[in-house]
Design an enzyme around this catalytic site. Sequence first.
Site, PDB file in Angstrom:
ATOM      1  N   CYS A  43     -40.147 113.657  55.849  1.00 36.88           N
ATOM      2  CA  CYS A  43     -40.003 113.251  57.248  1.00 36.88           C
ATOM      3  C   CYS A  43     -38.620 112.646  57.440  1.00 36.88           C
ATOM      4  O   CYS A  43     -38.217 111.842  56.607  1.00 36.88           O
ATOM      5  CB  CYS A  43     -41.071 112.228  57.603  1.00 36.88           C
ATOM      6  SG  CYS A  43     -40.680 111.163  58.988  1.00 36.88           S
ATOM      7  N   PRO A  44     -37.894 112.946  58.470  1.00 36.25           N
ATOM      8  CA  PRO A  44     -38.259 113.759  59.630  1.00 36.25           C
ATOM      9  C   PRO A  44     -37.752 115.199  59.564  1.00 36.25           C
ATOM     10  O   PRO A  44     -37.790 115.891  60.563  1.00 36.25           O
ATOM     11  CB  PRO A  44     -37.549 113.035  60.761  1.00 36.25           C
ATOM     12  CG  PRO A  44     -36.255 112.606  60.140  1.00 36.25           C
ATOM     13  CD  PRO A  44     -36.557 112.330  58.683  1.00 36.25           C
TER      14      PRO A  44
END
Lengths: 158, 77
Positions: free
Chosen positions: B14-15
Amino acid sequence: MDKEKFNIVVFSGDLDKVLAAFILATTSASMGMEVNMFFTFWGLNVLRKKKLTSGRNILQKMMNFMNMGGADRLPLSKFNMLGLGPMMMKIMMKQSKIPSIEEFVRMSKDLGVKMIACTTTFSFMGFQKDDFIDGIDDFAGAATFLQLVREGKISYFI
Amino acid sequence: MKADVTLDCFGLLCPMPIISTSQKIKELKIGQILEVTATDEGIKADLPAWCKATGQEFLGVEEKNGEFFAYVRKVKE
């Protein structure tokens, strides 16, 4: 329809906190929001070029020599240990394929994140525009940011 | 599920899968399905959240041996 605004004050110049700010900035830009990052105080170090020092008088020069700029020279908020902490952290980030702060700055620009540099810190620290990397969208003060906050959906201070 | 385009996000945290998805979806035509493959479990919650924010249609996520295969239908530009 106007895009929802996400505003972040980047006050901290610590690698870990700045990383959090950029993760949120790039993600919200990817979610279709208008993102404004307001860099102030230590946070401006993210956008500074790597120079020995800058400033107009001796105190500013001394301060800016101690307070090194450059996105790849940020300290950690904990376990900095004279630079050993960030060195380890950067290797760990690479191992996990997490982009570096420099890469996050570029990515943010590509995603249309607006970067605003605080003019008060500028004058106070004796910075010149040419101490900074290209791509800063605006040089402004607190009122500009507060107006963005008034119009904003989410606003953070990091 | 049969997808028109696959986006490989194996090994990314992430992200990055979400940012890559937002870039990749621009290449699809309306109605086409994008498959996002990932090893980060966050995709299970993050992709539906991204779809909700952007108005794209989330079709579901399958898990096979710690790998995630998530599907999005492009419904708007």
